[in-house]
Design a protein around this motif. Structure first.
Motif, PDB file in Angstrom:
ATOM      1  N   GLU A   6       0.725 111.661  31.026  1.00  0.00           N
ATOM      2  CA  GLU A   6       0.929 111.335  32.440  1.00  0.00           C
ATOM      3  C   GLU A   6      -0.119 111.999  33.334  1.00  0.00           C
ATOM      4  N   TYR A   7      -0.448 113.250  33.051  1.00  0.00           N
ATOM      5  CA  TYR A   7      -1.349 114.020  33.929  1.00  0.00           C
ATOM      6  C   TYR A   7      -2.822 113.773  33.589  1.00  0.00           C
ATOM      7  N   ASN A   8      -3.106 113.509  32.331  1.00  0.00           N
ATOM      8  CA  ASN A   8      -4.466 113.214  31.851  1.00  0.00           C
ATOM      9  C   ASN A   8      -5.487 114.307  32.215  1.00  0.00           C
ATOM     10  N   PRO A   9      -5.272 115.539  31.733  1.00  0.00           N
ATOM     11  CA  PRO A   9      -6.159 116.647  32.114  1.00  0.00           C
ATOM     12  C   PRO A   9      -7.534 116.572  31.446  1.00  0.00           C
ATOM     13  N   ASP A  10      -8.528 117.164  32.126  1.00  0.00           N
ATOM     14  CA  ASP A  10      -9.879 117.292  31.549  1.00  0.00           C
ATOM     15  C   ASP A  10      -9.984 118.564  30.713  1.00  0.00           C
ATOM     16  N   ILE A  11      -9.239 119.604  31.105  1.00  0.00           N
ATOM     17  CA  ILE A  11      -9.240 120.883  30.384  1.00  0.00           C
ATOM     18  C   ILE A  11      -7.792 121.303  30.139  1.00  0.00           C
ATOM     19  N   THR A  43       0.741 123.429  35.872  1.00  0.00           N
ATOM     20  CA  THR A  43       1.235 124.326  34.828  1.00  0.00           C
ATOM     21  C   THR A  43       2.486 123.710  34.197  1.00  0.00           C
ATOM     22  N   LEU A  44       2.523 123.752  32.882  1.00  0.00           N
ATOM     23  CA  LEU A  44       3.693 123.290  32.127  1.00  0.00           C
ATOM     24  C   LEU A  44       4.288 124.497  31.421  1.00  0.00           C
ATOM     25  N   ILE A  45       5.486 124.891  31.840  1.00  0.00           N
ATOM     26  CA  ILE A  45       6.159 126.045  31.222  1.00  0.00           C
ATOM     27  C   ILE A  45       7.324 125.499  30.398  1.00  0.00           C
ATOM     28  N   MET A  46       7.391 125.917  29.164  1.00  0.00           N
ATOM     29  CA  MET A  46       8.293 125.268  28.212  1.00  0.00           C
ATOM     30  C   MET A  46       9.736 125.752  28.298  1.00  0.00           C
ATOM     31  N   SER A  47       9.991 126.878  28.996  1.00  0.00           N
ATOM     32  CA  SER A  47      11.362 127.402  29.056  1.00  0.00           C
ATOM     33  C   SER A  47      11.625 127.993  30.435  1.00  0.00           C
ATOM     34  N   LYS A  48      12.908 128.093  30.760  1.00  0.00           N
ATOM     35  CA  LYS A  48      13.271 128.730  32.037  1.00  0.00           C
ATOM     36  C   LYS A  48      13.119 130.244  31.941  1.00  0.00           C
ATOM     37  N   SER A  49      12.938 130.742  30.733  1.00  0.00           N
ATOM     38  CA  SER A  49      12.411 132.087  30.471  1.00  0.00           C
ATOM     39  C   SER A  49      13.363 133.264  30.664  1.00  0.00           C
ATOM     40  N   LEU A  85      -4.832 121.608  32.974  1.00  0.00           N
ATOM     41  CA  LEU A  85      -3.438 121.834  32.589  1.00  0.00           C
ATOM     42  C   LEU A  85      -3.340 123.151  31.825  1.00  0.00           C
ATOM     43  N   ALA A  86      -2.456 124.030  32.289  1.00  0.00           N
ATOM     44  CA  ALA A  86      -2.182 125.267  31.546  1.00  0.00           C
ATOM     45  C   ALA A  86      -0.764 125.170  30.993  1.00  0.00           C
ATOM     46  N   VAL A  87      -0.638 125.387  29.679  1.00  0.00           N
ATOM     47  CA  VAL A  87       0.664 125.311  29.013  1.00  0.00           C
ATOM     48  C   VAL A  87       1.067 126.718  28.576  1.00  0.00           C
ATOM     49  N   GLY A  88       2.300 127.109  28.894  1.00  0.00           N
ATOM     50  CA  GLY A  88       2.782 128.427  28.503  1.00  0.00           C
ATOM     51  C   GLY A  88       4.223 128.349  28.036  1.00  0.00           C
ATOM     52  N   ALA A  89       4.602 129.238  27.139  1.00  0.00           N
ATOM     53  CA  ALA A  89       5.994 129.278  26.681  1.00  0.00           C
ATOM     54  C   ALA A  89       6.911 129.747  27.810  1.00  0.00           C
ATOM     55  N   ARG A  96      -4.370 116.094  20.704  1.00  0.00           N
ATOM     56  CA  ARG A  96      -5.297 115.628  19.648  1.00  0.00           C
ATOM     57  C   ARG A  96      -6.341 114.645  20.163  1.00  0.00           C
ATOM     58  N   ARG A  97      -6.051 113.941  21.259  1.00  0.00           N
ATOM     59  CA  ARG A  97      -7.042 112.989  21.782  1.00  0.00           C
ATOM     60  C   ARG A  97      -7.857 113.590  22.922  1.00  0.00           C
ATOM     61  N   LYS A  98      -7.635 114.855  23.230  1.00  0.00           N
ATOM     62  CA  LYS A  98      -8.343 115.497  24.341  1.00  0.00           C
ATOM     63  C   LYS A  98      -9.522 116.319  23.823  1.00  0.00           C
ATOM     64  N   ASN A  99     -10.543 116.425  24.649  1.00  0.00           N
ATOM     65  CA  ASN A  99     -11.815 116.983  24.170  1.00  0.00           C
ATOM     66  C   ASN A  99     -12.019 118.461  24.481  1.00  0.00           C
ATOM     67  N   THR A 100     -11.287 118.997  25.454  1.00  0.00           N
ATOM     68  CA  THR A 100     -11.571 120.379  25.854  1.00  0.00           C
ATOM     69  C   THR A 100     -10.285 121.199  25.886  1.00  0.00           C
ATOM     70  N   ILE A 101     -10.181 122.106  24.936  1.00  0.00           N
ATOM     71  CA  ILE A 101      -8.974 122.956  24.823  1.00  0.00           C
ATOM     72  C   ILE A 101      -9.410 124.400  24.616  1.00  0.00           C
ATOM     73  N   PHE A 102      -8.881 125.274  25.457  1.00  0.00           N
ATOM     74  CA  PHE A 102      -9.195 126.699  25.363  1.00  0.00           C
ATOM     75  C   PHE A 102      -7.913 127.490  25.083  1.00  0.00           C
ATOM     76  N   PHE A 103      -8.048 128.539  24.256  1.00  0.00           N
ATOM     77  CA  PHE A 103      -6.930 129.466  24.034  1.00  0.00           C
ATOM     78  C   PHE A 103      -7.121 130.673  24.945  1.00  0.00           C
ATOM     79  N   TYR A 104      -6.102 131.020  25.694  1.00  0.00           N
ATOM     80  CA  TYR A 104      -6.218 132.232  26.498  1.00  0.00           C
ATOM     81  C   TYR A 104      -5.878 133.469  25.663  1.00  0.00           C
ATOM     82  N   GLU A 105      -6.343 134.605  26.172  1.00  0.00           N
ATOM     83  CA  GLU A 105      -6.255 135.861  25.401  1.00  0.00           C
ATOM     84  C   GLU A 105      -4.850 136.469  25.471  1.00  0.00           C
ATOM     85  N   PRO A 106      -4.274 136.883  24.330  1.00  0.00           N
ATOM     86  CA  PRO A 106      -2.992 137.600  24.391  1.00  0.00           C
ATOM     87  C   PRO A 106      -3.170 138.934  25.127  1.00  0.00           C
TER      88      PRO A 106
END
Ligand SMILES: [Zn+2]
Length: 220
Positions: free
Chosen positions: A97-102, A33-39, A4-8, A127-137
């Motif tokens: 709902e999606y239950n991502p591994d990363i 991909t989960l995008i939080m706004s219509k942008s 799952l990739a989350v972006g504003a 908070r209950r997920k084990n693998t979270i990465f921050f992508y580079e600005p």
């Protein structure tokens, strides 16, 4: 594996981890991909710089170039996505709902307030997920005022072209941010990250936390 990739905004994910997502799809993993706004957004004088409609149209096309088919776009304000319970809740629902591994999300020390809000909200929701990465600005994401510490490198030789083409599909942004100068800037960052690990191109990530088995399963 499910990623799952989350972006504003539509374009954040493509700029920062588009090569990695395209590579994951080529390797048989599921990507959402989960995008939080219509942008869409205006300038400080209130003049429209990008409509929601064109952002959604261009962004959907861009993500499809990477091979992403599972695209969810929420309706938070482009410039105002705070670290607040309703934002956390929206991401929480998606993760449940999606239950991502990363999970990939923004770097929390980005300077765009919506990126910071989404990063912190993702940390809370995951908070209950084990693998979270921050992508580079990477421009036009906010420049970090705290040094980005590359800890995980993913080579993207096979997907750099898809990544750059996905940026070109953001026609409004492409014209605003300098056309091929922008593309060359992003290309140079991936070339630099690749050079650091003896590869042609790479994307770099900070690790919030990581389950060790994930590396074996990534098959990258
Ligand atoms: Zn953004």
């Amino acid at each position: 594996m499910k990623i799952l990739a989350v972006g504003a905004h539509l374009d954040d994910i493509e700029i920062a981890c588009g090569g990695t997502l395209a590579k994951a799809i080529k390797n048989g993993h599921k990507v959402k991909t989960l995008i939080m706004s219509k942008s869409g957004y205006t300038n400080k004088d209130g003049e429209i710089q990008r409509t929601d409609e064109s952002a959604v149209e261009e962004g959907t096309e861009a993500l499809k170039i990477l091979g992403v088919e599972d695209i969810e776009i929420l309706n938070f304000e482009t410039k105002d996505i705070p670290f607040r319970s309703d934002v956390v809740n929206a991401i929480d629902i998606c993760i449940s709902e999606y239950n991502p591994d990363i999970i990939f999300t923004h770097h929390p020390f980005d300077t765009h307030q919506a990126h910071v809000g989404v990063s912190n909200a993702t940390i809370a929701a995951a908070r209950r997920k084990n693998t979270i990465f921050f992508y580079e600005p990477i421009s036009p994401s906010g420049r970090s005022y705290v040094a980005f510490r590359p800890q995980l490198y993913i080579p993207i030789e096979d997907t750099i072209d898809l990544k750059l083409n996905s940026l070109r599909a953001h026609k409004t942004e492409y014209h605003k941010f300098g056309k091929e100068d922008w593309i060359e800037g992003v290309n140079a960052r991936c070339g630099f990250r690749g050079y650091e690990i003896g590869k042609k191109f790479a994307e770099a990530f900070e690790i919030l936390r990581m389950e060790i088995n994930i590396l074996k399963e990534m098959k990258f």
